[in-house]
Design an enzyme around this catalytic site. Structure first.
Site: not given
Ligand code: HXC
Ligand code: NAP
Length: 265
Positions: A147, A162
């Site tokens: 994701y 991330k």
């Protein structure tokens, strides 16, 4: 698949190296000859993995570290260098995560995850740099999630952090190439770990298994060894021309958004 002991003489610093996927990286890199330095907050997480590695004939050092604290990260790298003589490989694997809707997430909840994942990964790269630059050798691998390139309802903090690590990876790949330091990333899909299942997977194990079979074309979770071998490849000389890349390992789950009822054909 690899020549024996491709990491002989190398030192690998692995954050979050005591549990889950970090443990899998530590075991595999040790099997391939690396001295491993395991870093996370809890000795209770680090010691059993270090003992397992030593029992198999490997070299493991534990370094209690909170990656959110730059001074502790500096101390980690100093310990790694003084104990092992070099810092060659760095795996930014430590993470924090929990499910929460964006509008309910407290400011500190957001900050906590961004601090661990994004700031912690940068602090580790930054603190490892002087050692790697002096050696004219370094391989950095950051563990993202699929994701990072998409959306992750329920984990907005982790998705944003991330994605930040992915941008950092690409930037470092360009800036530090002249020092023979490479930076790559892996984006895993679903891999069974205690940390992920206790925080992110709701329902029984059977329900989770059924969801995976439905969502993942390969029809199962990833195996820890599959991920560890990909990490070893990306940190090895086989991948010396791979730089700034993110490799997805998710059984094609990312691409499984069919427009038509094709399975009824
Ligand atoms: C809402 C929460 C929360 C929850 C914590 N917070 N848990 N908010 N729902 N379930 C909020 C707290 O209320 C607090 O905000 C802030 O977050 C900090 O919480 P602390 O407990 O004080 O933080 P700390 O002790 O530093 O622990 C960090 C942690 C914890 C991230 C919250 O879960 C942890 O230690 N995690 C490490 C391991 C981990 O998460 N592994 C999962 C990785 S798996 P306030 O405002 O109250 O002060 C993974 C898989 C990705 O990433 C992809 C899968 C497909
Ligand atoms: P995990 O076992 O919970 O791993 C997280 C690790 O991070 C723990 O060892 C924890 O150790 C360490 N950690 C947390 N906060 C820290 C801090 N402030 N400083 C230092 N270390 C810290 O979960 P996992 O599933 O193996 O996850 C490993 C990595 O894979 C993470 O980056 C995760 O986002 C990623 N990932 C996992 C999956 C999956 O399906 N499992 C999917 C995609 C991506 P301490 O508690 O001892 O600090």
């Amino acid at each position: 698949m690899f020549r024996d002991r491709i990491f002989e003489g190398r030192t690998a610093v692995i954050t979050g190296g005591g549990t889950g996927l970090g443990r899998a990286f530590a075991l595999r890199f040790s099997e391939l000859g690396a001295k491993v330095v395991l870093a996370s907050r809890s000795l209770e997480h680090l010691e059993p993995t270090a003992a397992e590695i030593r029992a198999r004939g490997g070299v493991a050092t534990v370094a209690p570290t909170d990656v959110r604290v730059p001074e502790q990260v500096e101390a980690l790298m100093k310990t790694a260098y003084e104990t092992c003589g070099s810092i060659d490989l760095l795996i930014n694997n430590a993470a924090g995560n929990f499910l929460c809707r964006a509008e309910k997430l407290s400011y500190n909840g957001w900050k906590t995850v961004v601090d661990i994942v994004l700031n912690g990964s940068f602090f580790c790269c930054r603190a490892a740099f002087p050692y790697m630059a002096r050696q004219k050798f370094g391989r950095i691998l950051s563990i993202l999630a699929t994701y990072a390139s998409g959306a992750s309802p329920g984990t907005i903090h982790s998705a944003a952090a991330k994605a930040g690590v992915q941008a950092m990876t690409r930037t470092l790949a360009v800036e530090w190439a002249e020092h023979n330091i490479r930076a790559n990333a892996i984006a895993p899909g679903s891999f069974p770990t205690q940390g992920a299942s206790s925080r992110l997977w709701v329902g029984s194990a059977e329900e989770a298994g059924a969801r995976v079979r439905e969502r993942v074309p390969v029809g199962r979770h990833g195996r820890h060894e599959e991920l560890a071998d990909l990490a070893a490849y990306l940190c090895s000389s086989y991948a010396d021309y791979v730089n700034g890349e993110t490799v997805t390992i998710d059984g094609a789950a990312t691409w499984n958004h069919p427009s038509f009822e094709w399975q009824k054909l």
